[in-house]
Design an enzyme around this catalytic site. Structure first.
Site, mmCIF file in Angstrom:
data_model
loop_
_atom_site.group_PDB
_atom_site.id
_atom_site.type_symbol
_atom_site.label_atom_id
_atom_site.label_comp_id
_atom_site.label_asym_id
_atom_site.label_seq_id
_atom_site.Cartn_x
_atom_site.Cartn_y
_atom_site.Cartn_z
ATOM 1 N N HIS A 157 0.839 -1.213 0.000
ATOM 2 C CA HIS A 157 0.000 0.000 0.000
ATOM 3 C C HIS A 157 0.867 1.254 0.000
ATOM 4 C CE1 HIS A 157 -3.427 2.576 1.402
ATOM 5 N NE2 HIS A 157 -2.437 3.232 1.972
ATOM 6 N N GLU A 158 1.866 1.296 0.874
ATOM 7 C CA GLU A 158 2.729 2.473 0.954
ATOM 8 C C GLU A 158 3.620 2.598 -0.279
ATOM 9 O OE1 GLU A 158 2.180 4.747 3.080
ATOM 10 O OE2 GLU A 158 0.689 3.468 4.048
ATOM 11 N N HIS A 161 1.881 4.506 -2.941
ATOM 12 C CA HIS A 161 1.983 5.952 -2.713
ATOM 13 C C HIS A 161 3.346 6.464 -3.172
ATOM 14 C CE1 HIS A 161 -1.704 6.653 -0.581
ATOM 15 N NE2 HIS A 161 -1.405 5.869 0.435
ATOM 16 N N ASP A 168 -4.957 7.805 -1.395
ATOM 17 C CA ASP A 168 -5.884 6.980 -0.621
ATOM 18 C C ASP A 168 -7.303 7.071 -1.170
ATOM 19 O OD1 ASP A 168 -4.160 5.857 1.349
ATOM 20 O OD2 ASP A 168 -4.071 7.801 2.346
#
Length: 945
Positions: A157-158, A161, A168
């Protein structure tokens, strides 16, 4: 100025990196990422358990990433950089790896996010982040799996980014947690819409929940209402990583593939992904990245995605080889000024324990000194005596580079990571040229930095700087304060230890009239004060300037050694060097905070140009210093393009707000343009009040090299609450079990709420940071030709004035763009809307319905406000009504007086109600199920079990 509660700051022992934009060297080849650097903060105690945890978590992350990217990417090679004081383990020597260049930081908690993984993300859609922040506790403590899900999935997930610039899909700070869908139903902000659950209010004191009530004003769920996903989801559900990565079935990203409608992107959700990426799905953005655009297609042959790990430790000291240009073009003032700034670098900036060597080059190169470790003042004095005093001949930069590599290799030493600092004023004229020796330098692993003391940089040298991972700066002989700043930047430690960093708290260039006196002041704040040095240089004559330095209490230090009743204890304190024309005042102990004043006078019969600089270090390890980091979004720009200047102002991991931030852009002709930076959430700024200030720069006087220096100050305290920037992994507050009962996650309560922290004043302070330079290769900007359009609006918001009043109209709000990007005033706005098909505003803006002047109840489309002002419009909704509600989408652009159009804004969709969504009863309970179909399916599932 507002900062985090001081009692918490004492616990925050981590620091920010020195650049805003990503400095990552990660590459991907044959589906494998190499070069990922994970750096451990110097304040973290040595721990083999932590090393093992990092390896385990990122091994899991590699597997999760491989699945999430549909076999397109995994982590092949990862380097872990430990602090230089770790001595118990076996570590390889580091080469170019530094804390400041890390992709992932392992440091103590952020005061707001605590142990929650997050990514510092300042750029727009598709732009990389700055770093991922993990805490030691998160990595070694398995209890966090219950809050954020499996750690490998949280890292994927990170990484999305950080690497691909997606955002998000959950309701982050400032985004609504609930909204009305196109059918008029209340939905939780998430992706995909088929991720099912219920709305609950949690009472953590009793461990119970209740159904949410509606707000009276808009009929949406009350404050503190949260979305509880079902533990058992449909077998069709596989996404989304950017929404709820802790759900067991979530393994992929939301997409736009209509053949899989169950996991399709939710364009209606009011989240940051939809605003920043204009309704595009995360998977669309990811596939458009350079990692996957026509390369690294799915590869299903990999059976083992486990990365290989290297654990390295930096050397105990930094090595600098100063390569100084003494060609004929440097003769005269340039040589004197080079000697002046280099002498200050050696005498004041280089930390004790680091090593310095000297090389001069003209038609050939000569070694002036091998690497010498700075142990005391005698080592500094020795190097000062070796500085060149004559300049003549041609320019052989390649010769100087070769000599620098040879010095780094002396006594069998590994040259990798050694800093080669080239100071030159012009293009090379003698062989070997830079291009002839570049491969030799790169193979050796030297990091080349360049200071261009001219209006044009050597393109080959600038390329080598970038390829080696260095920085280049531009300065001129008009004023050398930017060059002093460049040397201060190069002397800063890159190991994450802000307490050993030298901060420039003041820089000023001024003229002292003949027989006259100039006075100025410096605000020294309480977070700095150790090893404070006031330095004054003058540019001509061997007639010493006279300086009086006034302590905040009123006592003085002075170059006049005659006894004075008002002398401070320790007077005389000054050091005068007539050889280099430098006067300095190294203050004893820790400088007292407050306003220090200085008075500079000259006895010469001509005016003197004087440069005043003040440097200092952190006052106390129990208090984080205020840090300014700055950067550019690019280093090469052409005709019609703007460059973005960023500055991040922070204390620990907490942003400083309401600072006065000014970028000073030095043009090739020596003229300095001032550009005020803002943190207002309007383009190019991504988020308001996150401590990141930015602005577009377009004032290019001519092609050539441009230097950038950023000054930050604060003289009036504000009481605005601070926030923390970043995109974080969503937390699991609780789920609905298969039997229909809520399961509260008691640890999730620590991650509920806003990003606000307790405000604390900073007091007056100032900082100066010198950026890398940039090259402008376009046409000189003049008033005769309009080169630039207005900037694209990025913060358009739309809402129905009153959901219970069908005639209330739509309120639109946004920040006014300028005539040239974000400067000046635009000529008019072009506002368009669609009904239902909101993506048409992205795909075919010109085909959408134009809002006419008669549709505008409030506001003026033909009289935009000055750039940076808040614009508010009220638009009537006189359309044919066929249902109780319709979906409206709005977007607009600005046009300047020459007809140049900005790109369309972000799309702002809303559901407009012609029949009250509350049915006249705003107090009723929100429907528990988000889908009647799914509720029936779940009931059948329960009956079968």
């Amino acid at each position: 100025m507002i900062l985090v509660n001081l009692s918490f700051i004492l616990c925050v022992l981590a620091c920010f990196k020195d650049v805003i934009v990503s400095s990552s060297i990660v590459t991907i080849s044959n589906n494998g990422y190499s070069g990922l650097l994970i750096a451990i903060n110097p304040e973290v105690p040595e721990s083999s358990q932590l090393i093992d945890a990092i390896k385990e978590v990122w091994t899991d992350a590699s597997k999760a990433l491989y699945t999430a990217t549909k076999q397109r990417a995994y982590f092949d090679q990862i380097t872990i950089l430990v602090p230089k004081f770790w001595n118990e383990g076996t570590y390889q020597p580091a080469g170019k790896e530094t804390y400041d260049a890390a992709d992932v930081l392992v440091a103590y908690p952020n005061p707001v996010y605590k142990d929650q993984p997050y990514t510092l993300q300042y750029g727009g859609c598709g732009e990389p982040g700055t770093y991922i922040h993990l805490t030691p506790s998160y990595l070694v403590n398995d209890s966090f799996v219950d809050i954020f899900g499996p750690k490998g999935k949280a890292m994927a997930h990170e990484w999305a980014h950080y690497r691909w610039g997606v955002f998000d899909e959950t309701p982050t700070y400032g985004y609504d947690p609930f909204y009305y869908n196109s059918m008029g139903q209340i939905e939780a902000t998430r992706c995909p819409i088929n991720l099912k659950g219920e709305f609950k209010v949690i009472d953590y004191s009793t461990g119970t929940t209740r159904d949410c009530q509606r707000n009276v004003q808009d009929g949406l769920p009350e404050d503190n209402c949260v979305f509880f996903p079902y533990e058992e989801q449909s077998s069709y559900l596989t996404s989304s990583f950017m929404s709820n990565q802790y759900i067991k079935q979530v393994e992929l990203f939301c997409h736009n593939d209509e053949s899989d409608p169950y996991n399709i992107h939710n364009k209606e959700a009011p989240n940051e992904q939809n605003r920043m990426c204009n309704l595009r799905s995360t998977w669309e953005v990811i596939l458009d990245s350079s990692d996957f655009a026509n390369v690294n297609s799915p590869n299903v042959v990999f059976l083992d995605t486990s990365p290989t790990f290297r654990v390295v430790k930096p050397t105990s000291s930094k090595r600098y080889v100063l390569v100084l240009d003494t060609s004929g073009s440097m003769d005269g003032d340039k040589l004197q000024q080079m000697r002046q700034v280099v002498s200050i670098f050696i005498d004041q900036f280089v930390p004790t324990g680091d090593q310095v060597a000297l090389v001069e080059f003209a038609s050939i190169a000569s070694k002036l000194s091998s690497l010498r470790t700075i142990t005391d003042q005698s080592d500094r004095d020795f190097l000062l005596t070796k500085l060149p005093i004559d300049a003549s001949g041609g320019t052989c930069i390649g010769c100087g580079l070769q000599s620098a590599v040879e010095i780094l290799e002396e006594n069998g030493e590994n040259p990798a990571g050694g800093n080669i600092v080239v100071f030159t004023d012009g293009e090379e004229t003698e062989k070997p040229f830079v291009k002839d020796v570049s491969d030799q330098v790169l193979v050796a692993g030297g990091v080349v930095h360049a200071i261009f003391f001219s209006t044009s940089a050597s393109n080959n040298l600038a390329t080598l700087v970038v390829d080696s991972g260095g920085i280049w700066f531009y300065g001129s002989d008009v004023s050398i304060n930017s060059i002093l700043g460049a040397f201060q930047t190069l002397a800063s430690p890159n190991d994450g230890d802000v307490y050993s960093e030298i901060f420039q708290v003041h820089s000023s260039t001024f003229d002292v009239d003949k027989y006259g006196t100039y006075n100025g002041y410096v605000d020294v704040d309480s977070t700095v004060g150790n090893n404070t040095v006031f330095t004054f240089t003058w540019d001509q004559y061997n007639i010493q300037i006279e300086v009086v330095l006034e302590h905040p209490s009123g006592c003085i230090y002075s170059t006049n050694h005659l006894a004075n009743a008002n002398d401070c204890t320790g007077q005389p304190l000054d050091k005068v060097d007539l050889t280099f024309k430098v006067v300095s005042f190294p203050l004893p102990g820790t400088a007292d905070p407050g306003r220090w004043r200085y008075y500079v006078s000259t006895a010469a019969d001509r005016s003197q140009k004087v440069i005043a600089t003040v440097t200092s270090q952190a006052s106390d390890r129990s208090k984080q210093p205020i840090v300014v980091s700055s950067g550019l979004d690019k280093t090469d720009v052409g005709t019609g393009d703007a460059i973005v200047v960023y500055a991040q102002v922070s204390q620990g991991f907490v942003p400083v707000l309401d600072a006065n931030v000014l970028a000073l852009v030095q043009q090739p002709d020596g003229i300095v343009k001032e550009l005020e930076l803002f943190d207002a959430g309007a383009a190019p700024d991504v988020r308001a009040d996150d401590g990141v200030y930015s602005r577009f720069f377009t004032s290019y006087s001519k092609p050539g090299s441009y230097g950038v220096q950023v000054t930050v100050s604060q003289t009036v305290n504000s009481y605005k609450a601070t926030r923390v920037a970043g995109s974080r992994a969503p937390a699991n507050f609780g789920t609905i079990k298969a039997d229909g009962s809520p399961s509260i996650n008691p640890d999730g309560m620590h991650y509920v709420g806003t990003n606000d922290v307790t405000p604390v004043e900073t007091g007056n302070f100032s900082r100066v940071v010198t950026n890398e330079g940039f090259q402008y290769t376009g046409i000189a900007v003049s008033g005769a030709v309009d080169f630039f359009p207005p900037n694209a609006i990025s913060d358009l918001k739309a809402e129905q004035m009153d959901v219970n009043d069908p005639n209330s109209g739509v309120s639109l709000s946004f920040t006014a763009p300028g005539n040239d990007y974000d400067q000046g005033t635009a000529f008019r706005y072009e506002l368009r809307y669609v009904i239902n098909n909101v993506t048409q505003l992205v795909d075919a803006f010109e085909s959408c319905t134009l809002v006419k002047k008669s549709d505008v109840i409030k506001g003026n489309l033909t009289q935009p406000k000055v750039a940076g002002s808040k614009e508010t419009f009220l638009i009537s909704t006189d359309v044919a009504v066929t249902s109780d509600q319709i979906t409206l989408g709005f977007a607009l652009l600005a046009i300047d007086e020459s007809g140049k159009k900005a790109d369309p804004s972000n799309v702002a969709p809303i559901v407009y109600f012609y029949s009250s969504p509350t049915g006249g009863d705003a107090s009723r309970v929100v429907a528990a199920m988000t889908s009647v179909f799914f509720a029936v399916a779940l009931m059948l599932f329960r009956l079968m079990t």
